[in-house]
Write a protein that holds these residues in place. Structure first.
Motif, PDB file in Angstrom:
ATOM      1  N   LEU A 173      39.705  52.427  47.212  1.00 44.26           N
ATOM      2  CA  LEU A 173      40.388  51.224  46.774  1.00 44.26           C
ATOM      3  C   LEU A 173      41.310  51.576  45.613  1.00 44.26           C
ATOM      4  O   LEU A 173      40.904  52.241  44.663  1.00 44.26           O
ATOM      5  CB  LEU A 173      39.371  50.172  46.324  1.00 44.26           C
ATOM      6  N   VAL A 174      42.551  51.161  45.694  1.00 43.17           N
ATOM      7  CA  VAL A 174      43.533  51.445  44.659  1.00 43.17           C
ATOM      8  C   VAL A 174      43.880  50.183  43.890  1.00 43.17           C
ATOM      9  O   VAL A 174      43.902  50.174  42.666  1.00 43.17           O
ATOM     10  CB  VAL A 174      44.822  52.041  45.273  1.00 43.17           C
ATOM     11  N   ARG A 175      44.149  49.091  44.623  1.00 47.50           N
ATOM     12  CA  ARG A 175      44.623  47.867  43.980  1.00 47.50           C
ATOM     13  C   ARG A 175      44.136  46.656  44.765  1.00 47.50           C
ATOM     14  O   ARG A 175      44.175  46.649  45.986  1.00 47.50           O
ATOM     15  CB  ARG A 175      46.158  47.881  43.935  1.00 47.50           C
ATOM     16  N   LEU A 176      43.695  45.656  44.045  1.00 46.86           N
ATOM     17  CA  LEU A 176      43.332  44.366  44.623  1.00 46.86           C
ATOM     18  C   LEU A 176      44.284  43.341  44.024  1.00 46.86           C
ATOM     19  O   LEU A 176      44.376  43.212  42.801  1.00 46.86           O
ATOM     20  CB  LEU A 176      41.885  44.010  44.286  1.00 46.86           C
ATOM     21  N   ILE A 177      45.022  42.645  44.885  1.00 48.57           N
ATOM     22  CA  ILE A 177      46.015  41.668  44.437  1.00 48.57           C
ATOM     23  C   ILE A 177      45.460  40.267  44.668  1.00 48.57           C
ATOM     24  O   ILE A 177      45.105  39.919  45.790  1.00 48.57           O
ATOM     25  CB  ILE A 177      47.344  41.836  45.194  1.00 48.57           C
ATOM     26  N   LEU A 178      45.397  39.488  43.604  1.00 50.22           N
ATOM     27  CA  LEU A 178      44.948  38.104  43.685  1.00 50.22           C
ATOM     28  C   LEU A 178      46.089  37.182  43.297  1.00 50.22           C
ATOM     29  O   LEU A 178      46.747  37.405  42.267  1.00 50.22           O
ATOM     30  CB  LEU A 178      43.774  37.851  42.729  1.00 50.22           C
ATOM     31  N   TRP A 179      46.329  36.158  44.103  1.00 54.53           N
ATOM     32  CA  TRP A 179      47.292  35.123  43.742  1.00 54.53           C
ATOM     33  C   TRP A 179      46.536  34.073  42.940  1.00 54.53           C
ATOM     34  O   TRP A 179      45.530  33.532  43.412  1.00 54.53           O
ATOM     35  CB  TRP A 179      47.911  34.506  44.994  1.00 54.53           C
TER      36      TRP A 179
END
Length: 93
Positions: free
Chosen positions: A2-8
């Motif tokens: 896992l590198v990045r988790l994007i949350l709006w």
């Protein structure tokens, strides 16, 4: 990995402060105009992206590191998985 988790989220700055206060995560990048903040989440980047209410209801996006992006993407598509275009970000080039 896992590198990045994007949350709006509705308020990236407020949520950023919450993570900094309660988890002591450090801010890595902020673009106020784009409504984008990245935090070091101890092993991956948590990216908080603000926007309209419609965007805030979107599913999170996960970025996973692979050795060859195009090759891996093609394999996923051949197995029937729908993939969007490949994006790059100016602060990650």
């Amino acid at each position: 990995r896992l590198v990045r988790l994007i949350l709006w989220v509705e308020n990236p700055a407020l949520l950023c402060e919450w993570y900094r206060t309660h988890f002591e995560w450090q801010e890595l990048f902020r673009d106020e105009e784009a409504g984008w903040i990245e935090l070091d989440a101890n092993g991956f980047v948590l990216a908080l992206h603000g926007g309209s209410d419609l965007q805030a209801r979107r599913w999170p996006k996960i970025q996973i590191a692979v050795d060859n992006v195009l090759e891996h993407r093609n394999k996923l598509q051949q197995s029937g998985i729908k993939m969007s275009q490949i994006y790059t970000w100016k602060h990650l080039e």
